[in-house]
Design a protein around this motif. Structure first.
Motif, PDB file in Angstrom:
ATOM      1  N   GLU A   2       5.427  -4.317   7.714  1.00 29.14           N
ATOM      2  CA  GLU A   2       5.582  -2.861   7.827  1.00 29.14           C
ATOM      3  C   GLU A   2       6.964  -2.446   7.338  1.00 29.14           C
ATOM      4  OE1 GLU A   2       4.766   0.158  11.477  1.00 29.14           O
ATOM      5  OE2 GLU A   2       3.305  -1.391  10.983  1.00 29.14           O
ATOM      6  N   VAL A   3       7.015  -1.317   6.642  1.00 28.54           N
ATOM      7  CA  VAL A   3       8.285  -0.848   6.098  1.00 28.54           C
ATOM      8  C   VAL A   3       8.494   0.607   6.508  1.00 28.54           C
ATOM      9  CG1 VAL A   3       9.557  -0.317   3.972  1.00 28.54           C
ATOM     10  CG2 VAL A   3       8.160  -2.397   4.095  1.00 28.54           C
ATOM     11  N   GLU A   4       9.732   0.920   6.879  1.00 24.07           N
ATOM     12  CA  GLU A   4      10.092   2.314   7.150  1.00 24.07           C
ATOM     13  C   GLU A   4      11.479   2.508   6.557  1.00 24.07           C
ATOM     14  OE1 GLU A   4      10.775   5.153  11.029  1.00 24.07           O
ATOM     15  OE2 GLU A   4       9.133   3.696  11.077  1.00 24.07           O
ATOM     16  N   TYR A   5      11.621   3.514   5.695  1.00 27.22           N
ATOM     17  CA  TYR A   5      12.851   3.640   4.924  1.00 27.22           C
ATOM     18  C   TYR A   5      13.192   5.117   4.798  1.00 27.22           C
ATOM     19  CZ  TYR A   5      15.813   3.360   0.705  1.00 27.22           C
ATOM     20  OH  TYR A   5      16.844   3.469  -0.200  1.00 27.22           O
ATOM     21  N   GLU A   6      14.470   5.457   5.015  1.00 25.99           N
ATOM     22  CA  GLU A   6      14.867   6.864   4.888  1.00 25.99           C
ATOM     23  C   GLU A   6      16.181   6.954   4.148  1.00 25.99           C
ATOM     24  OE1 GLU A   6      15.433  10.872   7.611  1.00 25.99           O
ATOM     25  OE2 GLU A   6      14.468   9.109   8.468  1.00 25.99           O
ATOM     26  N   TYR A   7      16.246   7.903   3.189  1.00 30.35           N
ATOM     27  CA  TYR A   7      17.480   8.089   2.434  1.00 30.35           C
ATOM     28  C   TYR A   7      17.535   9.529   1.919  1.00 30.35           C
ATOM     29  CZ  TYR A   7      21.057   7.635  -1.158  1.00 30.35           C
ATOM     30  OH  TYR A   7      22.199   7.812  -1.925  1.00 30.35           O
ATOM     31  N   ALA A   8      18.635  10.167   2.107  1.00 31.02           N
ATOM     32  CA  ALA A   8      18.888  11.536   1.585  1.00 31.02           C
ATOM     33  C   ALA A   8      17.743  12.490   1.920  1.00 31.02           C
ATOM     34  CB  ALA A   8      19.109  11.479   0.071  1.00 31.02           C
ATOM     35  N   GLY A   9      17.266  12.408   3.155  1.00 29.22           N
ATOM     36  CA  GLY A   9      16.222  13.337   3.601  1.00 29.22           C
ATOM     37  C   GLY A   9      14.820  13.002   3.127  1.00 29.22           C
ATOM     38  N   GLU A  10      14.677  11.863   2.429  1.00 37.24           N
ATOM     39  CA  GLU A  10      13.343  11.441   1.978  1.00 37.24           C
ATOM     40  C   GLU A  10      12.923  10.180   2.726  1.00 37.24           C
ATOM     41  OE1 GLU A  10      13.196  13.313  -2.487  1.00 37.24           O
ATOM     42  OE2 GLU A  10      13.676  11.188  -2.322  1.00 37.24           O
ATOM     43  N   ARG A  11      11.642  10.121   3.093  1.00 40.22           N
ATOM     44  CA  ARG A  11      11.155   8.983   3.894  1.00 40.22           C
ATOM     45  C   ARG A  11      10.053   8.240   3.170  1.00 40.22           C
ATOM     46  NH1 ARG A  11      10.414  13.321   7.045  1.00 40.22           N
ATOM     47  NH2 ARG A  11      11.881  13.771   8.724  1.00 40.22           N
ATOM     48  N   ARG A  14       5.332   2.201   5.040  1.00 38.41           N
ATOM     49  CA  ARG A  14       4.260   1.297   4.582  1.00 38.41           C
ATOM     50  C   ARG A  14       3.626   0.665   5.825  1.00 38.41           C
ATOM     51  NH1 ARG A  14       3.116  -4.074   3.075  1.00 38.41           N
ATOM     52  NH2 ARG A  14       2.109  -4.313   1.037  1.00 38.41           N
ATOM     53  N   PRO A  15       2.660   1.382   6.443  1.00 37.11           N
ATOM     54  CA  PRO A  15       2.026   0.844   7.650  1.00 37.11           C
ATOM     55  C   PRO A  15       1.122  -0.349   7.309  1.00 37.11           C
ATOM     56  CG  PRO A  15       0.917   2.837   6.953  1.00 37.11           C
ATOM     57  CD  PRO A  15       2.097   2.674   6.035  1.00 37.11           C
ATOM     58  N   THR A  16       0.816  -1.160   8.321  1.00 44.09           N
ATOM     59  CA  THR A  16      -0.011  -2.355   8.077  1.00 44.09           C
ATOM     60  C   THR A  16      -1.327  -2.313   8.851  1.00 44.09           C
ATOM     61  OG1 THR A  16       1.258  -3.478   9.795  1.00 44.09           O
ATOM     62  CG2 THR A  16       1.937  -3.874   7.513  1.00 44.09           C
ATOM     63  N   SER A  17      -1.661  -1.156   9.396  1.00 42.60           N
ATOM     64  CA  SER A  17      -2.964  -1.017  10.070  1.00 42.60           C
ATOM     65  C   SER A  17      -3.497   0.389   9.819  1.00 42.60           C
ATOM     66  CB  SER A  17      -2.833  -1.249  11.573  1.00 42.60           C
ATOM     67  OG  SER A  17      -2.149  -0.153  12.174  1.00 42.60           O
ATOM     68  N   LEU A  18      -4.809   0.527   9.909  1.00 43.57           N
ATOM     69  CA  LEU A  18      -5.434   1.821   9.686  1.00 43.57           C
ATOM     70  C   LEU A  18      -4.984   2.829  10.751  1.00 43.57           C
ATOM     71  CD1 LEU A  18      -7.406   3.129   7.747  1.00 43.57           C
ATOM     72  CD2 LEU A  18      -9.292   2.398   9.206  1.00 43.57           C
ATOM     73  N   GLY A  19      -4.919   2.370  12.024  1.00 42.23           N
ATOM     74  CA  GLY A  19      -4.456   3.235  13.115  1.00 42.23           C
ATOM     75  C   GLY A  19      -3.037   3.710  12.864  1.00 42.23           C
ATOM     76  N   GLY A  20      -2.179   2.776  12.420  1.00 42.15           N
ATOM     77  CA  GLY A  20      -0.779   3.119  12.135  1.00 42.15           C
ATOM     78  C   GLY A  20      -0.662   4.139  11.017  1.00 42.15           C
ATOM     79  N   LEU A  21      -1.489   3.985  10.004  1.00 38.41           N
ATOM     80  CA  LEU A  21      -1.496   4.923   8.882  1.00 38.41           C
ATOM     81  C   LEU A  21      -1.890   6.324   9.350  1.00 38.41           C
ATOM     82  CD1 LEU A  21      -1.555   5.676   5.836  1.00 38.41           C
ATOM     83  CD2 LEU A  21      -3.875   4.776   5.737  1.00 38.41           C
ATOM     84  N   LEU A  22      -2.949   6.398  10.164  1.00 36.50           N
ATOM     85  CA  LEU A  22      -3.424   7.700  10.633  1.00 36.50           C
ATOM     86  C   LEU A  22      -2.438   8.355  11.603  1.00 36.50           C
ATOM     87  CD1 LEU A  22      -7.177   6.710  10.970  1.00 36.50           C
ATOM     88  CD2 LEU A  22      -6.270   8.413   9.389  1.00 36.50           C
ATOM     89  N   GLU A  58      -0.941   0.551   0.803  1.00 33.16           N
ATOM     90  CA  GLU A  58      -1.173  -0.789   0.251  1.00 33.16           C
ATOM     91  C   GLU A  58      -1.132  -1.921   1.277  1.00 33.16           C
ATOM     92  OE1 GLU A  58      -0.321  -1.526  -4.110  1.00 33.16           O
ATOM     93  OE2 GLU A  58       1.483  -0.485  -3.449  1.00 33.16           O
ATOM     94  N   GLY A  59      -0.531  -1.650   2.443  1.00 35.11           N
ATOM     95  CA  GLY A  59      -0.443  -2.714   3.445  1.00 35.11           C
ATOM     96  C   GLY A  59      -1.578  -2.696   4.453  1.00 35.11           C
ATOM     97  N   VAL A  60      -2.569  -1.804   4.251  1.00 30.06           N
ATOM     98  CA  VAL A  60      -3.661  -1.664   5.234  1.00 30.06           C
ATOM     99  C   VAL A  60      -4.858  -2.514   4.796  1.00 30.06           C
ATOM    100  CG1 VAL A  60      -5.231  -0.030   6.366  1.00 30.06           C
ATOM    101  CG2 VAL A  60      -2.891   0.678   5.791  1.00 30.06           C
TER     102      VAL A  60
END
Length: 312
Positions: A2-11, A14-22, A58-60
């Motif tokens: 799983e990836v979570e990335y934030e820079y200059a107000g943009e996020r 990359r969730p790895t499960s369908l529940g996480g994506l939703l 892509e990670g789901v």
């Protein structure tokens, strides 16, 4: 992972499960889902759009699954066109013909059929083939949970011809995603299937269709039409079937006479527009011209993928 990335107000997520994506989609309703990013790349480089929140699918695992049962193929929305081509081309020649000239190999290695469908472009090449093959789509969302707990998954299945509802608009509700495309397998049962795909464009490869069409006709042992699907892209505000003509063909002997009888009806089913790729008159001629070509049994690849005379 799983990836979570934030820079200059943009996020970027990359969730790895369908529940996480939703759940992410619930948190960021304006988040843009990305799979192959081939369309998104154009939005950024050509239309200079900004996307404050990107959510990669892509990670789901459920969205990357491609499998078949005795009766159907189930294509995860994030399965690439290359994977579909490799596994399904032998069984569905029309699908193979469509994919062979869908962009370049590099594009097909990234692009997904789910992505091509949710853009709901009237000239997306996947849609006419899937309409002609009676595909359906599985849409999923989260049911609201109680006491702040995450909701359970909720799904519904729609025939693909109910998925496109208006110009570039689909039946997806807020918080809902396309999970799976279902393509039924053809059961012989003493029926012969004729199916072909046609693309008319100015260039043979890597070009946007002026008109694309896919036709499926099932004939019984006596040559009588038992099932017909005539699907088009580029002739209306969304990909669509010529339903009246399909109906008129049922029970008819498959021959030139029956076909010539339905041509005026077919001509009246769509009112195409003129644009940079072709005039309305040219498109109107293609609607019947491509079907006549199919009926006469012209099916070699060269003919299917080149422009007809009189290209505007």
């Amino acid at each position: 992972g799983e990836v979570e990335y934030e820079y200059a107000g943009e996020r970027f997520f990359r969730p790895t499960s369908l529940g996480g994506l939703l759940q992410l989609l619930e948190r960021f309703p304006d988040g843009r889902l990305i799979a192959g990013a081939t369309e998104l790349g154009l939005d950024i480089s050509k239309r200079f759009k900004k996307f404050p929140t990107l959510i990669s699918v892509e990670g789901v695992p459920e969205l990357k699954e491609l499998r078949c049962t005795e009766s159907e193929w189930r294509i995860g929305a994030a399965v690439t066109l290359t994977q579909i081509e490799e596994q399904m081309a032998d069984e569905f020649p029309a699908l193979a013909d469509m994919l062979r000239v869908f962009g370049s190999r590099q594009i097909r290695n990234r692009a997904t059929m789910g992505g091509n469908l949710v853009t709901a472009s009237p000239i997306g090449d996947s849609a006419p083939v899937l309409l002609a093959l009676d595909a359906s789509v599985v849409l999923v969302s989260l049911r609201p949970g109680t006491d702040g707990t995450p909701g359970a998954l909720s799904g519904r299945t729609l025939p693909i011809d109910e998925f496109f509802v208006a110009y570039r608009k689909t039946a997806l509700r807020p918080g809902e995603i396309l999970k799976t495309i279902i393509v039924p397998r053809f059961a012989q049962n003493d029926v012969t299937r004729k199916c072909a795909w046609y693309k008319v464009s100015k260039r043979r490869e890597m070009d946007i269709s002026t008109v694309a069409a896919c036709f499926t006709v099932d004939l019984d042992a006596d040559g009588v039409v038992r099932h017909a699907r005539l699907a088009y892209g580029g002739v209306a505000a969304m990909p669509a079937r010529a339903r009246k003509t399909e109906q008129a063909l049922l029970g008819q002997q498959w021959c030139e006479e029956a076909v010539s009888e339905v041509l005026p009806l077919l001509q009246s089913e769509f009112t195409p527009i003129s644009d940079v790729r072709g005039s309305a008159e040219y498109r109107r001629a293609l609607i019947t011209g491509l079907f006549e070509k199919f009926c006469s049994g012209v099916g070699d690849e060269e003919t299917r993928l080149t422009s007809l005379p009189g290209s505007q």
